[in-house]
Scaffold this motif. Structure first.
Motif, PDB file in Angstrom:
ATOM      1  N   VAL A 291      47.770  12.881  49.807  1.00  0.00           N
ATOM      2  CA  VAL A 291      46.926  14.015  50.218  1.00  0.00           C
ATOM      3  C   VAL A 291      46.196  14.661  49.039  1.00  0.00           C
ATOM      4  O   VAL A 291      45.235  15.407  49.229  1.00  0.00           O
ATOM      5  N   GLY A 292      46.646  14.373  47.820  1.00  0.00           N
ATOM      6  CA  GLY A 292      45.956  14.948  46.671  1.00  0.00           C
ATOM      7  C   GLY A 292      46.681  14.630  45.382  1.00  0.00           C
ATOM      8  O   GLY A 292      47.782  14.062  45.394  1.00  0.00           O
ATOM      9  N   MET A 293      46.024  14.981  44.269  1.00  0.00           N
ATOM     10  CA  MET A 293      46.604  14.755  42.948  1.00  0.00           C
ATOM     11  C   MET A 293      46.375  15.995  42.099  1.00  0.00           C
ATOM     12  O   MET A 293      45.231  16.454  41.975  1.00  0.00           O
ATOM     13  N   GLY A 294      47.444  16.521  41.524  1.00  0.00           N
ATOM     14  CA  GLY A 294      47.342  17.712  40.692  1.00  0.00           C
ATOM     15  C   GLY A 294      47.775  17.401  39.268  1.00  0.00           C
ATOM     16  O   GLY A 294      48.825  16.778  39.055  1.00  0.00           O
ATOM     17  N   PHE A 295      46.965  17.814  38.310  1.00  0.00           N
ATOM     18  CA  PHE A 295      47.265  17.547  36.896  1.00  0.00           C
ATOM     19  C   PHE A 295      47.277  18.856  36.120  1.00  0.00           C
ATOM     20  O   PHE A 295      46.497  19.774  36.426  1.00  0.00           O
TER      21      PHE A 295
ATOM     22  N   GLY B  40      54.047   6.667  56.837  1.00  0.00           N
ATOM     23  CA  GLY B  40      53.633   7.860  57.592  1.00  0.00           C
ATOM     24  C   GLY B  40      53.840   9.161  56.837  1.00  0.00           C
ATOM     25  O   GLY B  40      53.295  10.196  57.241  1.00  0.00           O
ATOM     26  N   GLU B  41      54.604   9.142  55.741  1.00  0.00           N
ATOM     27  CA  GLU B  41      54.805  10.386  54.997  1.00  0.00           C
ATOM     28  C   GLU B  41      53.532  10.775  54.244  1.00  0.00           C
ATOM     29  O   GLU B  41      52.782   9.916  53.780  1.00  0.00           O
ATOM     30  N   ARG B  42      53.342  12.089  54.065  1.00  0.00           N
ATOM     31  CA  ARG B  42      52.177  12.606  53.332  1.00  0.00           C
ATOM     32  C   ARG B  42      52.676  13.079  51.962  1.00  0.00           C
ATOM     33  O   ARG B  42      53.592  13.906  51.894  1.00  0.00           O
ATOM     34  N   VAL B  43      52.094  12.526  50.898  1.00  0.00           N
ATOM     35  CA  VAL B  43      52.613  12.843  49.569  1.00  0.00           C
ATOM     36  C   VAL B  43      51.538  13.431  48.658  1.00  0.00           C
ATOM     37  O   VAL B  43      50.357  13.091  48.738  1.00  0.00           O
ATOM     38  N   LEU B  44      52.009  14.334  47.794  1.00  0.00           N
ATOM     39  CA  LEU B  44      51.156  14.947  46.772  1.00  0.00           C
ATOM     40  C   LEU B  44      51.629  14.442  45.416  1.00  0.00           C
ATOM     41  O   LEU B  44      52.834  14.486  45.124  1.00  0.00           O
ATOM     42  N   PHE B  45      50.707  13.952  44.593  1.00  0.00           N
ATOM     43  CA  PHE B  45      51.057  13.462  43.250  1.00  0.00           C
ATOM     44  C   PHE B  45      50.822  14.572  42.227  1.00  0.00           C
ATOM     45  O   PHE B  45      49.762  15.212  42.221  1.00  0.00           O
TER      46      PHE B  45
ATOM     47  N   GLN C  92      51.742  22.957  53.760  1.00  0.00           N
ATOM     48  CA  GLN C  92      51.924  22.304  55.071  1.00  0.00           C
ATOM     49  C   GLN C  92      51.216  20.949  55.138  1.00  0.00           C
ATOM     50  O   GLN C  92      51.421  20.185  56.082  1.00  0.00           O
ATOM     51  N   SER C  93      50.373  20.645  54.136  1.00  0.00           N
ATOM     52  CA  SER C  93      49.611  19.391  54.200  1.00  0.00           C
ATOM     53  C   SER C  93      50.366  18.194  53.635  1.00  0.00           C
ATOM     54  O   SER C  93      49.901  17.071  53.727  1.00  0.00           O
ATOM     55  N   TYR C  94      51.525  18.428  53.011  1.00  0.00           N
ATOM     56  CA  TYR C  94      52.277  17.293  52.464  1.00  0.00           C
ATOM     57  C   TYR C  94      53.773  17.451  52.709  1.00  0.00           C
ATOM     58  O   TYR C  94      54.278  18.565  52.897  1.00  0.00           O
ATOM     59  N   ASP C  95      54.453  16.309  52.745  1.00  0.00           N
ATOM     60  CA  ASP C  95      55.895  16.283  53.043  1.00  0.00           C
ATOM     61  C   ASP C  95      56.739  16.167  51.782  1.00  0.00           C
ATOM     62  O   ASP C  95      57.859  16.675  51.734  1.00  0.00           O
TER      63      ASP C  95
ATOM     64  N   GLN D 250      35.647   9.783  43.059  1.00  0.00           N
ATOM     65  CA  GLN D 250      34.743   8.849  43.766  1.00  0.00           C
ATOM     66  C   GLN D 250      35.440   8.194  44.951  1.00  0.00           C
ATOM     67  O   GLN D 250      34.805   7.737  45.884  1.00  0.00           O
ATOM     68  N   GLN D 251      36.772   8.151  44.893  1.00  0.00           N
ATOM     69  CA  GLN D 251      37.546   7.576  46.013  1.00  0.00           C
ATOM     70  C   GLN D 251      37.884   8.657  47.047  1.00  0.00           C
ATOM     71  O   GLN D 251      38.752   8.466  47.889  1.00  0.00           O
ATOM     72  N   GLN D 252      37.222   9.808  46.945  1.00  0.00           N
ATOM     73  CA  GLN D 252      37.408  10.945  47.878  1.00  0.00           C
ATOM     74  C   GLN D 252      38.814  11.535  47.798  1.00  0.00           C
ATOM     75  O   GLN D 252      39.298  12.123  48.767  1.00  0.00           O
ATOM     76  N   ILE D 253      39.469  11.371  46.654  1.00  0.00           N
ATOM     77  CA  ILE D 253      40.801  11.972  46.495  1.00  0.00           C
ATOM     78  C   ILE D 253      40.621  13.428  46.076  1.00  0.00           C
ATOM     79  O   ILE D 253      39.765  13.743  45.241  1.00  0.00           O
ATOM     80  N   HIS D 254      41.417  14.310  46.678  1.00  0.00           N
ATOM     81  CA  HIS D 254      41.390  15.729  46.297  1.00  0.00           C
ATOM     82  C   HIS D 254      42.145  15.872  44.965  1.00  0.00           C
ATOM     83  O   HIS D 254      43.371  15.793  44.929  1.00  0.00           O
TER      84      HIS D 254
END
Ligand code: G4P
Length: 195
Positions: free
Chosen positions: A153-157, A122-127, A53-56, A172-176
């Motif tokens: 909203v975040g980055m997943g690897f 305005g869109e919320r994106v997850l990488f 629900q946190s990303y579009d 350090q840039q406060q990215i999840h």
């Protein structure tokens, strides 16, 4: 925080090979051959780590990130957009966002691009991507997302090489940032996990 996903760790130990220059070869299930059941298992793990629900939308980059992003998109019923490494002749110039990404592995600078049509203000994106090494690709994506006035909203690897600086710089840039496997070292032909 290190949060290694046991099924992925087992597979890396079984099939991964250390190459010169701190490169991990995982062609049999990440970069060349793909195993859809295993891709889905990893997508399910991302789905536990990033609240859907946190990303579009999901964003990734050509080429190896696409399969991982699509699996998560299928699971969450969200659209997947991939940044392109070549400017498509069909892309309307007025819609095009571009940025430069330097690859240490290949020692080249590439222009990556994205159409404003698919990532809107305005869109919320997850990488999602396969490898986090120096993090230049991730930084380029962040730049494109910001140009689009969207929110990352975040980055997943799948695999983070924590002996390189990408993860540290992004956090350090406060990215999840979430990585399903963190590798501390590939020295002496040995895969050493981060703890
Ligand atoms: P960065 O994106 O984190 O800055 O990393 P870097 O410039 O070092 O990496 C460039 C390319 O090499 C990326 O793929 C990245 O996924 C890949 N890569 C980095 N480290 C490893 C590794 O240890 N093993 C493998 N197999 N790949 C690695 P790319 O060429 O941009 O994209 P793709 O077309 O392969 O997806």
């Amino acid at each position: 925080m290190v949060n290694n996903f046991p099924p992925l760790i087992a597979r890396i130990k079984q099939e991964g090979k250390c190459l010169a220059g701190g490169v991990l070869k995982v062609d049999s299930f990440v970069n060349h051959q793909l195993d859809p059941d295993f891709l889905m298992l990893m997508a399910e793990e991302f789905n536990h780590r990033f609240v859907p629900q946190s990303y579009d939308k999901i964003i990734t980059i050509e080429a190896s990130g696409i399969a991982h992003a699509v699996m998560l998109g299928y699971l969450t019923n969200k659209k997947v957009v991939f940044a392109k490494k070549k400017k498509p002749s069909t892309m309307d110039q007025s819609h095009m966002l571009t940025t430069e990404v330097y690859s240490f592995t290949k020692n080249i600078t590439q222009h990556i691009c994205l159409s404003r049509e698919f990532i809107r203000a305005g869109e919320r994106v997850l990488f999602i991507d396969d490898f986090l090494a120096n993090g230049k690709a991730a930084q380029g994506i962040l730049d494109l997302v910001q140009q689009a006035q969207a929110t990352l909203v975040g980055m997943g690897f799948i695999i983070e090489k924590s002996f390189q600086d990408g993860g540290k710089n992004l956090r350090q840039q406060q990215i999840h940032v979430e990585s399903l496997a963190s590798i501390a070292s590939l020295d002496n032909n040995t895969i050493t996990l981060a703890q």
